[in-house]
Design an enzyme around this catalytic site. Structure first.
Site, PDB file in Angstrom:
ATOM      1  CG  HIS A  74      -1.687   1.273   1.396  1.00  0.00           C
ATOM      2  ND1 HIS A  74      -2.916   1.484   0.819  1.00  0.00           N
ATOM      3  CD2 HIS A  74      -1.390   2.406   2.079  1.00  0.00           C
ATOM      4  CE1 HIS A  74      -3.357   2.689   1.134  1.00  0.00           C
ATOM      5  NE2 HIS A  74      -2.447   3.273   1.901  1.00  0.00           N
ATOM      6  CD  GLU A  75       1.949   3.560   3.666  1.00  0.00           C
ATOM      7  OE1 GLU A  75       2.217   4.632   3.065  1.00  0.00           O
ATOM      8  OE2 GLU A  75       0.934   3.414   4.366  1.00  0.00           O
ATOM      9  CG  HIS A  88       5.976  11.302  -5.295  1.00  0.00           C
ATOM     10  ND1 HIS A  88       7.216  11.278  -4.693  1.00  0.00           N
ATOM     11  CD2 HIS A  88       5.790  12.593  -5.674  1.00  0.00           C
ATOM     12  CE1 HIS A  88       7.734  12.491  -4.702  1.00  0.00           C
ATOM     13  NE2 HIS A  88       6.896  13.304  -5.300  1.00  0.00           N
ATOM     14  CG  HIS A 111       0.543   6.317  -0.685  1.00  0.00           C
ATOM     15  ND1 HIS A 111      -0.589   6.859  -1.243  1.00  0.00           N
ATOM     16  CD2 HIS A 111       0.166   5.778   0.506  1.00  0.00           C
ATOM     17  CE1 HIS A 111      -1.620   6.666  -0.427  1.00  0.00           C
ATOM     18  NE2 HIS A 111      -1.188   6.001   0.634  1.00  0.00           N
TER      19      HIS A 111
END
Length: 233
Positions: free
Chosen positions: A97-98, A105, A101
């Site tokens: 999940h991270e 980005h 991100h």
């Protein structure tokens, strides 16, 4: 406004949803930690990032539980110790999940760009609301009612910046979770049972963001009801 039982009546749905979400997160987190995965959270994140061409994103271990986050300013993915080290469905799910991100980005995904740009405004709105609410209530208590109510109304208007930020943030979080589920299945980091566990953990985490957004919305609704309801009275 110093103490009003109606405040808790307004916020009751959000409070109930938050309690349910927190219980769901703890249960899903613990259950997923008992289901093995092929890689540790750190290894899964490194693999996902490298495959996506994000070799420049560093991965660090940080203390705490559920302290996992991606820092776009330093391009560092920080994972809590359990997530960093454990080879479980929960660990790889949160790490993926991270990593999602970080991929957002890297690709300059517009909702993430807008969310990051909205952070200063949301921070200011939250702080200004607290100050203006206290000052406004004190002025109203001192019988400077109109001035006090106007300051509170200004505070509520600024607090709406927090709601706008949270509404923008919801699709960012949902997309990161969707990316994580697809990536883990594609690279077969988890089996069928592990995929179910990952789904539960990420869905539970998403529900906490929904509950927080609902809390902000109902807080704004309460103060508007108090202000305009009193004026009609």
């Amino acid at each position: 406004m110093f103490f009003d039982p109606m405040y808790f009546v307004f916020l009751a749905p959000a409070i109930l949803l938050m309690v349910i979400a927190q219980f769901w997160v703890k249960h899903a987190y613990a259950s997923g930690m008992r289901i093995p995965a092929r890689l540790s959270g750190a290894a899964a994140a490194r693999y996902i990032l490298d495959e996506a061409g994000c070799q420049d994103v560093a991965i660090e271990e940080v203390p705490g539980v559920l302290s996992d986050h991606y820092d776009p300013c330093t391009r560092v993915l920080r994972l809590s110790s359990e997530v960093y080290r454990e080879r479980t469905a929960t660990a790889v799910g949160i790490a993926a999940h991270e990593s999602g991100h970080a991929l957002q980005h890297a690709h300059n995904w517009m909702p993430l760009v807008v969310r990051n740009a909205a952070i200063p405004a949301a921070t200011f709105g939250s702080q200004a609301f607290s100050v203006l609410l206290i000052v406004g209530m004190l002025l109203a208590f001192m019988r400077l009612y109109t001035l006090g109510i106007n300051l509170i109304l200004l505070g509520v208007a600024l607090y709406s910046l927090v709601l706008i930020f949270q509404l923008i943030n919801l699709p960012v979080e949902f997309d990161a979770s969707a990316r994580a589920k697809r990536i883990l299945s594609h690279y077969q980091v988890v089996d069928g049972e592990g995929a179910v566990a990952v789904n539960r953990v990420l869905n539970a985490a998403a529900m906490t963001y929904v509950a927080a957004t609902l809390t902000t919305l109902l807080t704004i609704a309460y103060y508007l009801w108090r202000i305009f309801g009193n004026q009609r009275s």
